[in-house]
Design an enzyme around this catalytic site. Structure first.
Site, PDB file in Angstrom:
ATOM      1  N   HIS A 273       0.829  -1.214   0.000  1.00  0.00           N
ATOM      2  CA  HIS A 273       0.000   0.000   0.000  1.00  0.00           C
ATOM      3  C   HIS A 273       0.862   1.261   0.000  1.00  0.00           C
ATOM      4  CE1 HIS A 273       0.251   0.987   4.388  1.00  0.00           C
ATOM      5  NE2 HIS A 273       0.208  -0.324   4.586  1.00  0.00           N
ATOM      6  N   ASP A 285       6.189   0.561   6.668  1.00  0.00           N
ATOM      7  CA  ASP A 285       4.735   0.463   6.516  1.00  0.00           C
ATOM      8  C   ASP A 285       4.219   1.585   5.612  1.00  0.00           C
ATOM      9  OD1 ASP A 285       2.095  -0.315   6.877  1.00  0.00           O
ATOM     10  OD2 ASP A 285       1.903   0.640   8.828  1.00  0.00           O
ATOM     11  N   GLU A 319      -4.899   1.886   2.521  1.00  0.00           N
ATOM     12  CA  GLU A 319      -4.997   0.736   3.422  1.00  0.00           C
ATOM     13  C   GLU A 319      -5.135   1.179   4.866  1.00  0.00           C
ATOM     14  OE1 GLU A 319      -3.586  -2.294   6.246  1.00  0.00           O
ATOM     15  OE2 GLU A 319      -2.683  -0.363   5.822  1.00  0.00           O
ATOM     16  N   GLU A 320      -4.451   2.249   5.233  1.00  0.00           N
ATOM     17  CA  GLU A 320      -4.355   2.624   6.642  1.00  0.00           C
ATOM     18  C   GLU A 320      -5.681   3.043   7.272  1.00  0.00           C
ATOM     19  OE1 GLU A 320      -2.066   1.893   8.422  1.00  0.00           O
ATOM     20  OE2 GLU A 320      -0.148   2.013   7.418  1.00  0.00           O
ATOM     21  N   ASP A 347       3.078  -6.399   3.476  1.00  0.00           N
ATOM     22  CA  ASP A 347       2.671  -5.299   4.361  1.00  0.00           C
ATOM     23  C   ASP A 347       3.005  -5.630   5.805  1.00  0.00           C
ATOM     24  OD1 ASP A 347       1.586  -2.951   5.320  1.00  0.00           O
ATOM     25  OD2 ASP A 347      -0.480  -3.680   5.282  1.00  0.00           O
ATOM     26  N   HIS A 417       3.498   2.680  12.752  1.00  0.00           N
ATOM     27  CA  HIS A 417       2.632   3.859  12.906  1.00  0.00           C
ATOM     28  C   HIS A 417       3.254   4.961  13.761  1.00  0.00           C
ATOM     29  CE1 HIS A 417      -1.298   1.358  12.041  1.00  0.00           C
ATOM     30  NE2 HIS A 417      -0.437   1.364  11.028  1.00  0.00           N
TER      31      HIS A 417
END
Length: 450
Positions: A273, A285, A319-320, A347, A417
């Protein structure tokens, strides 16, 4: 006896040819790979890429131009509308206990509303789960900030299992807290590491409940808040955040393609992503998964491999905080009557390869697990039933076999994140080994089908 020997030799010859070609894949990737420098460009020149942002727009242009430059047969965009949430000015938070005022690191969760302009300060109730919250009821919660403090289980060897066992409080905590009259929610960051780095991530509001501001607190901050609450249950917590949700914005999935020579209507997807959270560069990520996926096509092309089936590298958007890209891609495939044989997603970070999780029929799993002997020399020992990936998940309804690339999981949630998910956190060799592992699987899927 002679017939048995002849049959054995006939079976060994294709496997020997596969072994030689897979070795060439690794040699090309490790000696002349481009994924690491591509990741440097994506993280340093484009930067954070949250859906709807200018960074996301730049990432779309960057990835399409890259795939055109690499000479793929086609590079194209798929339109998709995405959520557009913005963080605003940096968050502030502190614990007030008596005369003590202790600043702690927090980060608004994606999708949260803002606090009032001057922030919120209220007493705190600590819970580990919804059952404890329900036991407190409205009498114990109304007008307070609910502090969800259930750690990820450190005894889980696979840290994704630990994440799965704790992340529900981040996703749904605000909804349950609001039902009992809470004015805000604070969530312990999703990591086993004790540090001062808050981990953002998406949350959602249920219907029919007030929208209360919600933030993640660093694990050290959570430990301190919990400790001080035991000493002084009447302490207060202050936080201020300035986020907001804007109208949905136009964006795109980016697709690069090499056309199949024998069965061009059968498609094998490999992807990651393109979007990332706004706090950092999104290197693991999921910049890693994106550049690995493009590298798969580049490597096979560089080796002169002519695929039987059409190979696609897909950079999924959103995606997030919405999965609009993955859902949109599956919708496009269904609308155009495309047959997707298999889809591979990366991912889980750009760490040392361990294997692949498989979602498919018993026969498909058995066939792929039969390739272990070819893949084991490269550290790919963990091949078997498991997860595919969020973006490719919607393709399962069309009978597509799904494969989730599995790197080592031990360090992923140290940076997931957060502001420390930067290019410098990625090891070049590990990233390239991952790309080669994915290319080897795609080669076998293309050559033998399922």
């Amino acid at each position: 006896m002679l017939l048995g020997l002849t049959a054995g030799l006939a079976q060994a010859q294709p496997q020997q040819a596969d072994s030689v070609f897979i070795r060439k894949i690794y040699d090309e990737t490790l000696a002349r790979g481009k994924s690491y420098e591509w990741l440097r460009e994506l993280t340093k020149q484009v930067g954070p890429r949250l859906s709807g942002s200018e960074g996301a727009k730049k990432a779309v242009v960057w990835s399409k131009e890259l795939m055109e430059k690499e000479g793929f047969d086609r590079a194209f965009l798929q339109d998709v509308m995405v959520p557009h949430w913005v963080r605003g000015a940096k968050e502030e938070a502190y614990i007030r206990s008596g005369k003590q005022k202790l600043v702690v690191p927090v980060a608004a969760l994606g999708g949260s509303v803002a606090t009032p302009p001057k922030g919120i300060e209220a007493q705190v109730v600590e819970v580990k789960n919804v059952a404890e919250l329900e036991k407190l009821g409205t009498a114990g919660v109304k007008g307070k900030i609910v502090f969800f403090n259930r750690p990820m289980d450190p005894t889980k060897i696979n840290t994704f299992e630990a994440y799965g066992g704790a992340v529900d409080q981040r996703a749904n905590g605000a909804t349950f807290a609001a039902k009992f009259g809470a004015v805000g929610a604070i969530i312990r960051s999703m990591t086993t590491l004790l540090d001062d780095v808050p981990h953002t991530g998406s949350m959602r509001y249920g219907t029919g409940v007030p929208l209360i501001p919600t933030a993640a607190i660093s694990t050290n901050g959570a430990e301190k808040l919990s400790s001080l609450l035991k000493e002084n249950p009447a302490l207060t917590f202050f936080f201020k955040q300035n986020c907001e949700s804007l109208p949905d914005a136009p964006s795109h999935n980016v697709v690069g393609e090499i056309k199949g020579t024998e069965k061009p209507d059968e498609i094998i997807v490999v992807g990651g992503h393109l979007d990332s959270w706004d706090l950092a560069e999104g290197a693991h990520d999921d910049g890693a998964g994106c550049v690995q996926s493009i590298e798969v096509l580049r490597v096979l092309k560089a080796l002169g491999y002519k695929p039987k089936r059409t190979l696609r590298a897909v950079m999924f958007m959103n995606e997030e905080n919405g999965l609009r890209g993955g859902i949109g891609y599956a919708d496009y495939a269904k609308k155009n009557n495309e047959k997707h044989l298999a889809a591979v997603e990366s991912d889980n970070g750009g760490f040392t390869p361990r294997g692949f999780g498989i979602v498919g029929t018993a026969g498909q799993k058995k066939q792929v697990m039969g390739w272990k002997e070819l893949l084991a020399p490269y550290g790919l020992q963990e091949i078997g039933p498991g997860g595919g990936g969020a973006d490719i998940g919607p393709l399962a309804q069309q009978g597509t076999a799904l494969f989730g690339f599995k790197p080592d999981s031990q360090r992923y949630f140290d940076i997931h994140h957060t502001a420390v998910d930067r290019f410098e956190a990625v090891n070049k060799r590990e990233l390239e080994l991952g790309a080669a592992s994915m290319a080897a699987l795609v080669y076998l899927l293309d050559k033998y089908g399922l």
